[in-house]
Scaffold this motif. Sequence first.
Motif, mmCIF file in Angstrom:
data_model
loop_
_atom_site.group_PDB
_atom_site.id
_atom_site.type_symbol
_atom_site.label_atom_id
_atom_site.label_comp_id
_atom_site.label_asym_id
_atom_site.label_seq_id
_atom_site.Cartn_x
_atom_site.Cartn_y
_atom_site.Cartn_z
ATOM 1 N N ILE A 114 11.417 9.908 0.915
ATOM 2 C CA ILE A 114 10.205 9.403 0.256
ATOM 3 C C ILE A 114 9.359 8.603 1.249
ATOM 4 N N ASP A 115 10.021 7.717 2.016
ATOM 5 C CA ASP A 115 9.304 6.891 2.992
ATOM 6 C C ASP A 115 8.635 7.746 4.054
ATOM 7 N N LEU A 116 9.346 8.770 4.518
ATOM 8 C CA LEU A 116 8.782 9.644 5.543
ATOM 9 C C LEU A 116 7.564 10.405 5.006
ATOM 10 N N LEU B 227 0.835 -1.198 0.000
ATOM 11 C CA LEU B 227 0.000 0.000 0.000
ATOM 12 C C LEU B 227 0.874 1.254 0.000
ATOM 13 N N PHE B 228 1.916 1.253 0.827
ATOM 14 C CA PHE B 228 2.816 2.403 0.888
ATOM 15 C C PHE B 228 3.576 2.591 -0.428
ATOM 16 N N ALA B 229 3.874 1.492 -1.118
ATOM 17 C CA ALA B 229 4.591 1.591 -2.396
ATOM 18 C C ALA B 229 3.739 2.326 -3.433
ATOM 19 N N ILE C 126 0.741 20.250 0.178
ATOM 20 C CA ILE C 126 1.963 19.578 0.631
ATOM 21 C C ILE C 126 2.873 19.208 -0.548
ATOM 22 N N THR C 127 2.267 18.839 -1.677
ATOM 23 C CA THR C 127 3.082 18.337 -2.787
ATOM 24 C C THR C 127 3.370 19.376 -3.862
ATOM 25 N N THR C 128 2.976 20.617 -3.635
ATOM 26 C CA THR C 128 3.317 21.678 -4.596
ATOM 27 C C THR C 128 4.679 22.241 -4.230
ATOM 28 N N PRO D 204 4.148 8.091 -6.860
ATOM 29 C CA PRO D 204 3.965 9.478 -7.322
ATOM 30 C C PRO D 204 4.765 10.484 -6.495
ATOM 31 N N ILE D 205 5.001 10.181 -5.218
ATOM 32 C CA ILE D 205 5.824 11.088 -4.402
ATOM 33 C C ILE D 205 7.241 11.158 -4.974
#
Length: 197
Positions: free
Chosen positions: A152-154, A132-134, A194-196, A139-140
């Motif tokens: 990335i994991d954090l 699920l985390f993968a 957060i992702t911009t 996209p991150i």
Amino acid sequence: MASKTEKRREDLRENLTNAAEQIIVTHGVRAIKARDLAGMVGCSVGAIYNVFHDLNELVMAVNGRTFRRLGATVADALDGSEATPQEQLIIMSGAYLEFAHENTLAWRALFDLKMSTDMAVPQWYLRELGALFALIGKPISAIFPDWDQDQIDLMTRALFSSVHGIVLLGLEKRISGVPVDQIEKMIAAVLTNITTQ
């Protein structure tokens, strides 16, 4: 080839998991009782503990199924999508919300189980969570190409925790949460901000 005894154990394990899943999806994880399970599958209470160490392990078996269904739901939401990485995160969060809304008691059991990082957790369970985390991490990685795997994991865990918290508070109609009809909008706003870069 499995012996008759091994086959009986496997059948009992499967039947108990099915019964526990039925209880969880209709009444929640707190309704799991050994005596009820034994009655449902036609075995003694003691027989349960011949195939499961305790009821937590049985719930974990049900949760493994739920994680697989949740992962498939999230992955299917992206199937054939040409969305940007940021849009993919929003699409996945929408699928997560939908799954939680339609399978609330089974979804809650994933987090109501007494389990922490201090406990020994089966590898298969960690694999389901990792899968699920993968999905979230992909996209991150595209949004933040210069980040190392630890970053990335954090961020993956941070976004998952954020979305989960919004969904949980919203579906429980907590005073600190957002109205149910506004959950998707709030999640999209949070993920976008957060992702911009």
